[in-house]
Design an enzyme around this catalytic site. Structure first.
Site, PDB file in Angstrom:
ATOM      1  N   ASP A  77       0.906  -0.967  -0.120  1.00  0.00           N
ATOM      2  CA  ASP A  77      -0.055  -0.042  -0.113  1.00  0.00           C
ATOM      3  C   ASP A  77       0.957   1.358  -0.069  1.00  0.00           C
ATOM      4  OD1 ASP A  77       0.574  -0.060   3.104  1.00  0.00           O
ATOM      5  OD2 ASP A  77      -0.338   1.847   3.008  1.00  0.00           O
ATOM      6  N   HIS A 123      -5.192   6.990 -13.235  1.00  0.00           N
ATOM      7  CA  HIS A 123      -4.034   6.456 -13.839  1.00  0.00           C
ATOM      8  C   HIS A 123      -2.916   5.758 -13.224  1.00  0.00           C
ATOM      9  CE1 HIS A 123      -0.705   5.575 -16.778  1.00  0.00           C
ATOM     10  NE2 HIS A 123      -0.005   6.284 -15.886  1.00  0.00           N
TER      11      HIS A 123
HETATM   12 ZN   LIG Z   1      -3.475   5.371 -17.644  1.00  0.00          ZN
END
Ligand SMILES: [Zn+2]
Length: 377
Positions: free
Chosen positions: A270, A339
């Site tokens: 994490d 992203h």
């Molecule tokens: Zn991406």
């Protein structure tokens, strides 16, 4: 409710299947951090579509706001944050030990000043266990004594020994809360011992004599020590950790850390960097980091990362993302965070595929060489 199967190994790297009350996690896996009961800026559906299988909640923050009783009354952490999958909660240990100057440590508890309203609070092994029980996470972590990466051997030993004593107190409290009922939450111990191999070994031995744990975490790394030191400690622990239990490396999760950790037998990671960097316009790509604010992106119609399958990369151009950051449009931070999370999740998925094929080591070496020597903007 709690099961771990080792599906394949490739060198020290492992692919596993972790079954938890709220779902199954294929490892190695990256866990996005939902500090205040939300992965910052993102809708839980976006986190799910990024492929995340499990998220992390912060005991310290949820205890201060809104308070664990509020979360419990609103149906527990999963219902509260509209995340139906598994949740792991940390114990708050890392946060309270980071409050340098604002906290007092005794054997009984850590007393600290709330960063929210200045009120005096205390976290103890029992209290941290009770909070996580009320939150209703699938995995609760023991309350531990975290020392900085540059700590003296004496301090590292003190923290390690105290963590073992506190583990016992967490275990007793957790069993009392469970009260013989069906197992709905696992308690995981944390290996401490700083940068000292013998202390790490003693910590693990102490943990294994204190119970039959469904998973084991390694804490106190990536806290200021050089990366080769972290790698050395992981290499030391890999052959002595029980092979049939998942291993969670706490608070570590930059792309290269993920692959270096997997190569040394880590299953779960994490890190807040995915969303924190995303908010600052820093994106990871296969060829290194990209600064989304960079002037060279202004006229670029290319995706952020041509090799990425995330919603951001399939939909928007670099030039548009740069524009969103320039005008401080909130959508920009969200898109880069999506992203970055997908990037780490995908790295875990690809590593798993390579481990199952037996090609992990060659692939990860090539991946790291390209990432570090990349031609990124
Ligand atoms: Zn991406």
């Amino acid at each position: 409710m709690f099961d771990f199967t080792l599906d394949a190994t490739d060198g020290a790297a492992r692919a596993g299947t972790l079954v938890l009350p709220h779902g199954t996690v294929r490892t190695p896996a990256f866990m996005p951090v939902g500090t205040h009961g939300a992965v910052r800026g993102l809708h839980p559906d976006e986190v799910r579509r990024a492929g995340a299988q499990i998220v992390l909640g912060n005991t310290y923050h949820l205890h201060l706001r809104p308070g664990e009783d509020v979360v419990r009354q609103l149906g527990g952490i999963q219902r509260f944050m509209h995340w139906s999958g598994p949740v792991l909660t940390d114990s708050g240990g890392f946060q309270v030990f980071s409050l340098e100057g604002l906290r007092k440590i005794t054997e009984d508890a850590v007393t600290f000043t709330s960063h929210v309203d200045g009120s005096l609070r205390a976290l103890s092994p029992e209290k941290a266990t009770e909070i996580q029980w009320a939150l209703g996470s699938d995995i609760a972590m023991q309350f531990d004594h975290v020392v900085p990466g540059q700590a003296t051997r004496e301090l590292a030993e003190e923290g390690m020994e105290r963590s073992l004593r506190w583990l016992e107190r967490c275990r007793v409290r957790h069993e009392a809360l469970q009260d013989g009922g069906p197992a709905c939450q696992a308690l995981w111990p944390i290996v401490q011992g700083g940068t000292h191999e013998d202390l790490r070994r003693r910590s693990l031995e102490g943990i294994l004599t204190r119970g039959d744990w469904s998973g084991i975490a390694v804490g106190g790394l990536s806290v200021g020590e050089p990366k080769p030191v972290m790698h050395r400690i992981l290499e030391h622990l890999a052959p002595i950790l029980p092979p049939d239990r998942p291993r969670y490396l706490m608070g570590v999760g930059f792309p290269d850390d993920l692959l270096e950790g997997i190569a040394r037998g880590v299953d779960l990671f994490d890190c807040v960097a995915a969303t924190r960097n995303g908010r600052h316009g820093s994106a990871w790509t296969a060829t290194g980091k990209v600064n989304v604010r960079g002037a060279t992106l202004k006229l670029s119609g290319a995706p952020l990362d041509a090799e990425c399958d995330c919603e951001t990369c399939r939909t928007f151009s670099r030039g548009y993302l740069r524009h969103l950051f320039v005008v401080e449009e909130i959508l920009g931070l969200r898109l880069v965070s999506i992203h970055n999370i997908r990037f780490l999740v995908r790295l875990g998925e690809e590593a798993r595929r390579r481990i199952l094929e037996g090609t992990f080591n060659d692939w990860s070496r090539a991946w790291l060489a390209r990432y570090h020597g990349g031609e990124a903007a």
